[in-house]
Design an enzyme around this catalytic site. Sequence first.
Site, PDB file in Angstrom:
ATOM      1  N   GLY A 136       0.809  -1.227   0.000  1.00 17.30           N
ATOM      2  CA  GLY A 136       0.000   0.000   0.000  1.00 17.30           C
ATOM      3  C   GLY A 136       0.838   1.271   0.000  1.00 17.30           C
ATOM      4  O   GLY A 136       0.320   2.353   0.241  1.00 17.30           O
ATOM      5  N   SER A 171       3.839  -3.498  -4.860  1.00 14.78           N
ATOM      6  CA  SER A 171       3.909  -4.829  -4.258  1.00 14.78           C
ATOM      7  C   SER A 171       3.064  -5.807  -5.071  1.00 14.78           C
ATOM      8  O   SER A 171       3.419  -6.987  -5.190  1.00 14.78           O
ATOM      9  CB  SER A 171       3.433  -4.782  -2.812  1.00 14.78           C
ATOM     10  OG  SER A 171       2.154  -4.188  -2.733  1.00 14.78           O
ATOM     11  N   ASP A 177       4.218  -0.923 -14.071  1.00 14.24           N
ATOM     12  CA  ASP A 177       4.757  -1.611 -12.894  1.00 14.24           C
ATOM     13  C   ASP A 177       5.240  -3.023 -13.236  1.00 14.24           C
ATOM     14  O   ASP A 177       6.325  -3.442 -12.823  1.00 14.24           O
ATOM     15  CB  ASP A 177       3.689  -1.694 -11.791  1.00 14.24           C
ATOM     16  CG  ASP A 177       3.165  -0.325 -11.410  1.00 14.24           C
ATOM     17  OD1 ASP A 177       3.795   0.677 -11.781  1.00 14.24           O
ATOM     18  OD2 ASP A 177       2.101  -0.257 -10.751  1.00 14.24           O
ATOM     19  N   TYR A 187      -8.580   6.512  -9.340  1.00 17.36           N
ATOM     20  CA  TYR A 187      -7.723   6.054 -10.444  1.00 17.36           C
ATOM     21  C   TYR A 187      -8.589   5.763 -11.677  1.00 17.36           C
ATOM     22  O   TYR A 187      -8.310   6.232 -12.786  1.00 17.36           O
ATOM     23  CB  TYR A 187      -6.964   4.797 -10.009  1.00 17.36           C
ATOM     24  CG  TYR A 187      -5.922   4.316 -11.004  1.00 17.36           C
ATOM     25  CD1 TYR A 187      -4.616   4.750 -10.916  1.00 17.36           C
ATOM     26  CD2 TYR A 187      -6.260   3.440 -12.032  1.00 17.36           C
ATOM     27  CE1 TYR A 187      -3.649   4.318 -11.819  1.00 17.36           C
ATOM     28  CE2 TYR A 187      -5.315   3.001 -12.942  1.00 17.36           C
ATOM     29  CZ  TYR A 187      -4.011   3.431 -12.826  1.00 17.36           C
ATOM     30  OH  TYR A 187      -3.064   3.002 -13.723  1.00 17.36           O
TER      31      TYR A 187
HETATM   32  C1  GLA Z   1      -0.238   2.784 -10.577  1.00 15.74           C
HETATM   33  C2  GLA Z   1      -0.511   1.884 -11.767  1.00 15.74           C
HETATM   34  C3  GLA Z   1       0.416   2.220 -12.939  1.00 15.74           C
HETATM   35  C4  GLA Z   1       0.426   3.714 -13.238  1.00 15.74           C
HETATM   36  C5  GLA Z   1       0.609   4.529 -11.955  1.00 15.74           C
HETATM   37  C6  GLA Z   1       0.469   6.001 -12.196  1.00 15.74           C
HETATM   38  O1  GLA Z   1       1.027   2.494 -10.057  1.00 15.74           O
HETATM   39  O2  GLA Z   1      -0.341   0.532 -11.413  1.00 15.74           O
HETATM   40  O3  GLA Z   1       0.050   1.463 -14.076  1.00 15.74           O
HETATM   41  O4  GLA Z   1      -0.735   4.087 -13.918  1.00 15.74           O
HETATM   42  O5  GLA Z   1      -0.313   4.149 -10.944  1.00 15.74           O
HETATM   43  O6  GLA Z   1       1.503   6.464 -13.003  1.00 15.74           O
END
Ligand code: GLA
Length: 382
Positions: free
Chosen positions: A117, A122, A167, A216
């Site tokens: 978090g 993670s 990520d 988001y």
């Molecule tokens: C999270 C999402 C990524 C990206 C970032 C913002 O980490 O997993 O894919 O969108 O937010 O840059």
Amino acid sequence: MTTGVIFKKRFGSLPGIFRAPGRVNLIGEHTDYNDGYVMPAAVGFSTYVGIAPRSDRKLLIHSEEFPGNFEFDLDALPEKRVGAWCDYVLGVASVLQQQGHKLAGANLLAHGEVPIGAGLSSSAALEVSSALALLSLTDKHMPLPEVAKLCRRAENEFVGAKVGIMDQFVSCMGKAGHAFFLDCRSLEFKFVPIPAGLKFVVCNTMVKHDLATGAYNTRREECEAGVRIFAKWDPAIRALRDVSIAMLDRHANDLPSTIWKRCSHVVRENQRTLDAARALTEGDLSRVGELMRESHNSLRDLYEVSCRELDVMVEAAEGLPGFCGGRMTGGGFGGCTVNLVREENADDFAKTIAERYRQATGINPQVYLCSAEDGAEALSWS
Ligand code: GLA
């Protein structure tokens, strides 16, 4: 105890072990799902997954740190998330099976060091290490970029988080000593060397505001709404990646103001990321610092994904010896800031920023001294 020892104690046999790291994003925030550019780096926190085959079709999932022991039948996996950490493993198993991979029954143990978090990915680390582990029991080799795509699909479709590719990709492909510049449309990438003598000081605000997931997805929708509007003026526009700064400025008064703010962040953040990759390559750290600061301001004022704690942490870095640049990192609404700091100042920087943050918020932060590290790999047993 190492993953191997815990595994042996729990399941009585020796596992194959796979490691995948978390990440910090240096710049290029909320650009990945807009077909844009990002520049993260893998860091030294990893998730380790130990695995050994079973003779039946069961998948047993266990961890010492995360609650619950889970048992599933590979021929009747749930279709959607069950609402526990094992979802990241299950999602990967489920997508692998959908793609026609014949998975073997397995005992699987996850050992996670990536703070949960904190916006250091993670979940991507668990997905990628699980994917490598599950694939190791099949006869198929999968190139790492394909592993990254598979893990993103698991998170999008099984877990239900509409994240971009950043990520998972950097967790797979990161390289020690380098930032990872990725074009999220073509998936072409290049490694940008981090100048010698620099540390990433990652400061965990220790807060994660509840609106993170909902907001988001709302931001994604706002970007898509922006694309639909721009596409009316130029049908070649498929994503905000295709909108130029000139076009954005030309239409400053033609879009609903919230949509314009979101688009403005993304379009300019893409340019900042290109500029930062160039500046870092040239060792121009003061330019990198300026771009990081602009990125933070834009995330705060235009994309509106920062929060008081992140802003306090960013301000707390200003003027400290050895500080080259900093900003919030990851999705926002809490989590961490990333700071580029000269190595010789990094320890003092960490102490002072923690103290400043504590005084301003009453919260004890965690501060991690990190470097860019290698991406995912198979480990020999230990
Ligand atoms: C999270 C999402 C990524 C990206 C970032 C913002 O980490 O997993 O894919 O969108 O937010 O840059």
